[in-house]
Design an enzyme around this catalytic site. Sequence first.
Site, PDB file in Angstrom:
ATOM      1  N   TYR A 106      12.983  -2.871  -4.693  1.00 45.92           N
ATOM      2  CA  TYR A 106      11.889  -2.995  -5.657  1.00 45.92           C
ATOM      3  C   TYR A 106      10.765  -1.987  -5.472  1.00 45.92           C
ATOM      4  CZ  TYR A 106       7.621  -4.710  -7.753  1.00 45.92           C
ATOM      5  OH  TYR A 106       6.462  -4.789  -8.445  1.00 45.92           O
TER       6      TYR A 106
ATOM      7  N   GLY B  62       0.262   0.159  -5.149  1.00 49.77           N
ATOM      8  CA  GLY B  62      -0.987  -0.586  -5.067  1.00 49.77           C
ATOM      9  C   GLY B  62      -1.934  -0.116  -6.148  1.00 49.77           C
TER      10      GLY B  62
ATOM     11  N   CYS C 100       0.796  -1.220   0.000  1.00 51.68           N
ATOM     12  CA  CYS C 100       0.000   0.000   0.000  1.00 51.68           C
ATOM     13  C   CYS C 100       0.827   1.268   0.000  1.00 51.68           C
ATOM     14  CB  CYS C 100      -0.908   0.015   1.222  1.00 51.68           C
ATOM     15  SG  CYS C 100      -1.932  -1.436   1.320  1.00 51.68           S
TER      16      CYS C 100
ATOM     17  N   ASN D  50      -0.300   1.347   5.649  1.00 51.21           N
ATOM     18  CA  ASN D  50       0.667   0.619   4.822  1.00 51.21           C
ATOM     19  C   ASN D  50       1.437  -0.300   5.765  1.00 51.21           C
ATOM     20  OD1 ASN D  50       3.855   1.450   3.291  1.00 51.21           O
ATOM     21  ND2 ASN D  50       2.562  -0.305   2.936  1.00 51.21           N
ATOM     22  N   GLY D  51       1.411  -1.578   5.484  1.00 49.84           N
ATOM     23  CA  GLY D  51       2.110  -2.531   6.347  1.00 49.84           C
ATOM     24  C   GLY D  51       1.221  -3.707   6.652  1.00 49.84           C
TER      25      GLY D  51
HETATM   26  P1  AMP Z   1       8.635 -13.717 -10.224  1.00 48.88           P
HETATM   27  O1  AMP Z   1       8.327 -13.601 -11.655  1.00 48.88           O
HETATM   28  O2  AMP Z   1       7.562 -14.367  -9.416  1.00 48.88           O
HETATM   29  O3  AMP Z   1       9.985 -14.348  -9.945  1.00 48.88           O
HETATM   30  O4  AMP Z   1       8.722 -12.242  -9.618  1.00 48.88           O
HETATM   31  C1  AMP Z   1       9.842 -11.457  -9.908  1.00 48.88           C
HETATM   32  C2  AMP Z   1       9.413 -10.190 -10.559  1.00 48.88           C
HETATM   33  O5  AMP Z   1       8.408  -9.556  -9.767  1.00 48.88           O
HETATM   34  C3  AMP Z   1      10.580  -9.232 -10.667  1.00 48.88           C
HETATM   35  O6  AMP Z   1      10.562  -8.669 -11.970  1.00 48.88           O
HETATM   36  C4  AMP Z   1      10.321  -8.201  -9.608  1.00 48.88           C
HETATM   37  O7  AMP Z   1      10.665  -6.903 -10.048  1.00 48.88           O
HETATM   38  C5  AMP Z   1       8.847  -8.291  -9.333  1.00 48.88           C
HETATM   39  N1  AMP Z   1       8.549  -8.220  -7.895  1.00 48.88           N
HETATM   40  C6  AMP Z   1       9.335  -8.500  -6.865  1.00 48.88           C
HETATM   41  N2  AMP Z   1       8.692  -8.318  -5.697  1.00 48.88           N
HETATM   42  C7  AMP Z   1       7.455  -7.910  -6.003  1.00 48.88           C
HETATM   43  C8  AMP Z   1       6.300  -7.540  -5.247  1.00 48.88           C
HETATM   44  N3  AMP Z   1       6.308  -7.575  -3.916  1.00 48.88           N
HETATM   45  N4  AMP Z   1       5.193  -7.145  -5.911  1.00 48.88           N
HETATM   46  C9  AMP Z   1       5.178  -7.122  -7.241  1.00 48.88           C
HETATM   47  N5  AMP Z   1       6.226  -7.465  -8.010  1.00 48.88           N
HETATM   48  C10 AMP Z   1       7.358  -7.854  -7.414  1.00 48.88           C
END
Ligand code: AMP
Length: 498
Positions: free
Chosen positions: A272, A57, A31, A132-133
């Site tokens: 990220y 979000g 969030c 947020n959290g």
């Molecule tokens: P995955 O495809 O499941 O390995 O997710 C990795 C991708 O998701 C990477 O490109 C990250 O930039 C992105 N990512 C990492 N953490 C999050 C998150 N909490 N929410 C959304 N995207 C994420």
Amino acid sequence: MHNTPKFKALLAKPNPYVHAVNGPDRLKEECGVFGIFGHQDAAALTALGLHALQHRGQEAAGIVSFDGNQFQAERRLGLVGDSFNKRNIIERLSGTSAVGHVRYSTSGDTAMRNVQPLFAEHSRGGFAICHNGNLTNAITLRRDLVEDGAIFQSTSDTEVLLHLLARSKKRKFIERFTEAVLQIEGAFAFTCLTNKKLVGVRDPLGIRPLLLGRLGDSWVLASETCAFDIVGAEFVREIENGEIVVITENGIESYHPYQKQAPRPCIFEYIYFARPDSIANGKSVYEVRKKMGEQLAIEAPADADVIIPIPDSGVPAAIGYAQKSGIPFELGIIRNHYVGRTFIEPEQRIRQLGVKLKHSANRSMVEGKSVVLIDDSIVRGTTSVKLVSMMYEAGARQVHMRISSPPITHPDYYGIDTPDQENLLAAKYDVEAMRKFMGAESLAFISVDGIYRAMGHEERNNDHPQYTDHCFTGEYPTSLSDKTSEEEPRLSLLSEVL
Ligand code: AMP
């Protein structure tokens, strides 16, 4: 700290913060929060602030304003830009103070009751809250409150605070509020609105961010500095870990109800979560990400023709890697910006489709080349598996994969959307098995100390880590009461949403 064998064994249990509310393999929200006090365009500026925080979000947004007489609320599923317009902002959300929220949530109608700001009418008047959290003892507290007669309207952990506040017998607002806040555990950055006050709170370790800004005579609170930039507010300072700020017509007052301790902001904000143009704890998020790429190039060089970022998350690290290694940077993957993040899709097969919809190969930059693909993280591995094979299909000779965060081996319980441990690729496989799984020529991650180096520290202080990095180390900085409780507290309202 919480790294005993018993605690590790408990981690094998499903994540109650995900399961209880969202069902298996559904994702918990991430969030962004905003608040403004003393401005004639409070709601419009809140909508702008939320628009800047949209990356935190994208499934729902809401604003509550106070017009001197009444609270006004608008909560919508969807993007801020699609939900807030002249009619609801100017005609409905009047007043000089407002709070707002953007969130991820489960899809569909059932999520509406969880869309924030949550609002309650207490004995002393209305109270709106944005969070947020994630509270790590919310299920436990909620069970006790329900047994005591409380009736919950949402499945959100945040609602617990409304009930605790309503029940306090203390006289002054700050005493009631402090009494309530001291009962919750976990990660929280709140912006709250009463008929006289804008209140901001950050959890005792400062896991989630909250900042204070100034716009003329008005005060602004937001999750990131990019929300100040869009409304032309000046950044004043971070809300400290464990600090409560109360903003009224008379100015700002600060309270520190917790015992003083060193902050441990979440390192994933830098990797990220935050927007690259934001400044967090005095550091440019963009520059930190570039440094992570430089450090990765030092730790895991590759003999290749071209450095290709996985857009958009891998771009700053790829620039850093390319500059350090001297290998040219090219956009070998093009992102379609009109699809949501792959991560928010509820089912694995849809998520895979999402990756295809989202990225395509820029063949002329790839064909016949040895390429280094750079991303900021691997969670389930969906993105890397798809993109490695996409590169080979586009004619790449070799595909090397480099990741600018260490392997994510542990789920997050503090408001970041991560799956259960069994679905984290790095929890299942070692690096070589992951390499084989994605079919890359080589695979390497930055080290834990390397990430601290990129953040400007010599190394991780293992006795008192400068950040919380539980996703990589499994060291959770707070107790996880709901997770470690012997019972699995499942309230019917919670399971109804599954
Ligand atoms: P995955 O495809 O499941 O390995 O997710 C990795 C991708 O998701 C990477 O490109 C990250 O930039 C992105 N990512 C990492 N953490 C999050 C998150 N909490 N929410 C959304 N995207 C994420």
